[in-house]
Design an enzyme around this catalytic site. Structure first.
Site, PDB file in Angstrom:
ATOM      1  N   ALA A  61      -0.988   3.083  -5.427  1.00 53.34           N
ATOM      2  CA  ALA A  61      -0.266   3.256  -6.683  1.00 53.34           C
ATOM      3  C   ALA A  61      -1.196   3.747  -7.784  1.00 53.34           C
ATOM      4  O   ALA A  61      -2.419   3.710  -7.655  1.00 53.34           O
ATOM      5  CB  ALA A  61       0.381   1.937  -7.092  1.00 53.34           C
ATOM      6  N   GLY A 106       0.159   1.476  -1.543  1.00 54.48           N
ATOM      7  CA  GLY A 106       1.386   2.237  -1.385  1.00 54.48           C
ATOM      8  C   GLY A 106       1.264   3.334  -0.349  1.00 54.48           C
ATOM      9  O   GLY A 106       2.252   3.705   0.297  1.00 54.48           O
ATOM     10  N   GLU A 109       1.882   1.636   2.859  1.00 56.27           N
ATOM     11  CA  GLU A 109       3.305   1.301   2.912  1.00 56.27           C
ATOM     12  C   GLU A 109       4.159   2.528   3.203  1.00 56.27           C
ATOM     13  O   GLU A 109       5.176   2.438   3.909  1.00 56.27           O
ATOM     14  CB  GLU A 109       3.727   0.646   1.599  1.00 56.27           C
ATOM     15  CG  GLU A 109       3.153  -0.763   1.434  1.00 56.27           C
ATOM     16  CD  GLU A 109       3.353  -1.330   0.053  1.00 56.27           C
ATOM     17  OE1 GLU A 109       3.960  -2.397  -0.072  1.00 56.27           O
ATOM     18  OE2 GLU A 109       2.876  -0.697  -0.928  1.00 56.27           O
TER      19      GLU A 109
END
Length: 255
Positions: A61, A106, A109
């Site tokens: 992120a 992220g 992910e």
């Protein structure tokens, strides 16, 4: 644009384009959701590659953007964050992640949203959110534990440590490790092969596996049974069986 969709010969490439590290800021998240839905809807896209470029998949992120957000702001944003990644996971077509360099937070992910993961031999993956006093918020606690098991997932999430490609392969976090220069080529070849397959059956297989994992065995078997029977109404089933009988296995050409 921070994310682009390029389509050719049935393969859609969703490419992150926010150098130098493909940090997943709000604009990138929203664009990712938009293009994932477009890839799912487009008939000329039959398989998808997730790619961040030759040097990095996605390093996580945008921490500077997140730092100024308070509790109320993140309550309002967290659903949209998860929705962006869920849109990728729910693309009703085969999806492969081509992982180069870092896939952290992220980025990891996002890779978890793919059906198959091909990593460079120098790739590094992990969920380092704990080092910021946080936990993964874009599906990491759920998808990672389902993929590699809860105890292994907890080790990565609790410690925030990065794993190299060979350990990621041993954990089941990635499915194939190849030389860095071959990652995109091999991921694209995987997608291109499936792009020539029976689209409805592939969609059915993905839905049966994904939704079946979220329920009990009897419900999963009912879902499988429903899809299996439904495929007997498709032209691809007719083509596949006719080709098998007349030419032998593996020679059918699907529209």
């Amino acid at each position: 644009m921070t994310v682009n969709l390029e389509v050719a010969d049935g393969v859609g490439v969703i490419r992150l384009a926010r150098p130098p590290m493909n940090a997943l800021d709000i604009a990138t998240q929203d664009r990712l959701r938009e293009l994932a839905r477009e890839a799912g809807d487009r008939a000329d896209v039959r398989a998808v590659v997730l790619y961040g470029g030759e040097k990095v998949f996605a390093a996580g992120a945008d921490i500077k953007e997140m730092q100024v957000m308070d509790h109320v702001a993140m309550v309002e944003r967290s659903r949209a964050l998860q929705d962006a990644f869920t849109a990728v996971a729910r693309i009703p077509k085969p999806v492969v992640a081509a992982i180069t360099g870092y896939a952290l937070g992220g980025g990891c992910e996002l890779a978890l949203c793919a059906d198959y993961r091909i990593a460079a031999d120098n790739a590094k993956l992990g969920q380092p959110e704990i080092l910021l006093g946080l936990i993964p918020g874009a599906g990491g606690t759920q998808r990672l534990s389902r993929l590699i098991g809860p105890s292994r997932a907890k080790d990565l999430i609790f410690t925030g440590r990065m794993v190299k490609a060979d350990e990621a392969l041993a954990l089941g976090l990635v499915d194939r490790v190849v030389p860095a220069g071959e990652v995109y080529e091999q991921a694209h070849a995987w997608a291109a092969k499936l792009a020539q397959g029976p689209a409805v059956a592939l969609r059915a297989a993905k839905e049966a596996v994904d939704q079946g994992l979220e329920t009990d065995i009897d419900t999963g078997l009912a879902l499988e049974r429903t899809w299996f029977s439904a495929l007997f109404a498709t032209a691809d089933r007719e083509t596949g069986m006719r080709s098998f009988v007349e030419e032998g296995p593996g020679k059918a050409k699907f529209a």
